[in-house]
Design an enzyme around this catalytic site. Structure first.
Site, short mmCIF file in Angstrom:
data_model
loop_
_atom_site.label_atom_id
_atom_site.label_comp_id
_atom_site.label_asym_id
_atom_site.label_seq_id
_atom_site.Cartn_x
_atom_site.Cartn_y
_atom_site.Cartn_z
N HIS A 154 -2.55 7.27 3.26
CA HIS A 154 -3.16 6.08 2.66
C HIS A 154 -4.51 5.85 3.35
O HIS A 154 -4.61 5.85 4.58
CB HIS A 154 -2.22 4.89 2.86
CG HIS A 154 -2.85 3.58 2.55
ND1 HIS A 154 -3.61 3.37 1.42
CD2 HIS A 154 -2.85 2.40 3.24
CE1 HIS A 154 -4.04 2.13 1.42
NE2 HIS A 154 -3.60 1.52 2.50
N ASN A 200 -10.29 0.52 1.11
CA ASN A 200 -8.83 0.60 0.98
C ASN A 200 -8.44 0.14 -0.43
O ASN A 200 -8.61 -1.04 -0.75
CB ASN A 200 -8.21 -0.29 2.06
CG ASN A 200 -6.70 -0.34 2.03
OD1 ASN A 200 -6.08 -0.05 0.99
ND2 ASN A 200 -6.09 -0.72 3.12
N CYS A 215 0.83 -1.22 0.00
CA CYS A 215 0.00 0.00 0.00
C CYS A 215 0.86 1.27 0.00
O CYS A 215 0.33 2.37 -0.12
CB CYS A 215 -0.94 0.00 1.20
SG CYS A 215 -2.05 -1.40 1.21
#
Ligand code: COA
Length: 312
Positions: A239, A269, A114
């Site tokens: 993030h 996400n 990520c």
């Protein structure tokens, strides 16, 4: 200092909207559980005919149009993904083909979980420092629904599909970065080619603890390098993993939550795509003004982390 200016952004979310109630078709969960634990209300999943690369191509096309540059002036194109459709062609080389971009520059994907977009920014800067071209295209694209175990309720409700892209220019501007990793397969794991379990799996509480420790560390590292204070930062673009993580970080730093952009409610996400999607939304909403300072921080599978100070 040579920094990176973002000249244009784009995003692409698949049409298929999946609500928390829709997730109940797969696992024993509830809208209330997902909302209160994560802040997520909906996410998008690819339908047949859509792919990581096709989302990336659409986001990249928009970013190039908005930047208004000639593709001949691109010095590199980097795809950031943990869920490429194929090992080759890469997302980046599919973008080259589908958008008819110039051939004699580097096109490749990188996988840093990520944190991929942050790794991508710094790699892109390095490539541009060595290039006679001023611009680069950086794309985060993911189809995490394709690597999901729809029986793993602690994980599958969190993730979504999407892509975000930026066109950057190397020019005099403030810049700082931090990147790191700590090898681990018992916090967040994503099975790859040949894996017995080709799925994403996350140990939620371990991930949470890692994130709330590492994100403030990255922020302080970037501030220390640049000589800036928290108050000098206009936007913290983290993030989008979990609303509670972002709220926790804002509180820990003693900063108003409004400076931390959030769109996790809509997309879940989206791993390496989450920060460029957020930047595109912020640009579209007129939230970003030239000269503003942004701290972007990513964290996740690997384990990896990364941060960058940019001036809009
Ligand atoms: N719906 C309903 N119940 C669920 C569930 C779901 N989707 N997923 C797990 N549960 C249950 C568990 O089975 C457990 O039940 P039990 O107590 O009967 O055993 C209970 O909820 C608590 O599970 P736990 O894993 O301890 O939940 P949590 O409070 O830690 O919340 C997360 C789970 C994932 C929301 C949270 O840990 C988190 O946000 N972690 C960080 C995630 C993240 O940021 N990931 C991305 C990193 S890139």
């Amino acid at each position: 200092m040579k920094g990176l200016k973002i000249l244009g952004t784009g995003r692409c979310l698949p049409d298929k909207l999946v609500t928390n109630d829709d997730m109940r078709a797969f696992v024993d969960t509830s809208d209330e559980w997902i909302r209160t634990r994560t802040g997520i209300q909906t996410r998008h999943f690819c339908a047949e005919g859509e792919s990581t690369a096709s989302l990336g191509v659409k986001a990249a096309r928009l970013a190039l149009e908005r930047a208004g540059i000639s593709p001949e002036d691109l010095g590199a194109c980097v795809g950031c993904t943990v869920s490429s459709d194929t090992a080759a062609p890469t997302v980046a080389s599919t973008i080259q083909r589908d958008l008819g971009l110039p051939k004699h520059i580097p096109y490749f994907d990188l996988n840093a979980g990520c944190s991929g977009f942050l790794y991508g920014l710094h790699v892109t800067r390095g490539l541009l420092l060595q290039s006679d071209k001023p611009y680069a295209l950086l794309v985060g694209a993911e189809t995490l629904s394709r690597v999901m175990n729809f029986q793993d309720r602690g994980t599958c409700v969190i993730f979504g599909d999407g892509a975000g892209a930026v066109v950057v220019k190397l020019e005099e501007a403030p810049y700082a970065y931090t990147l790191g990793a700590e090898g681990s397969d018992d916090v967040i794991y994503i099975g790859g080619y040949g894996s017995k379990e080709p799925y994403i799996h996350m140990e939620g509480q371990k991930t949470f603890r890692f994130a709330v420790e590492m994100v403030p560390w990255c922020i302080h590292e970037l501030l220390g390098q640049s000589g800036l204070k928290l108050e000098d930062i206009d936007w913290f673009v983290l993030h989008q993993a979990n609303k509670r993580i972002i709220d926790h970080v804002a509180k820990k730093l003693g900063m108003p939550g409004e400076r931390f952009y959030q769109n996790i409610a809509h997309y879940g996400n989206t791993s390496a795509a989450s920060i460029p999607i957020a930047l595109d939304e912020m640009a579209e909403q007129g939230l970003l003004k030239r000269g503003q300072k942004l701290l972007c921080v990513g964290f996740g599978a690997g384990l990896t982390w990364g941060g960058a100070l940019l001036e809009w």
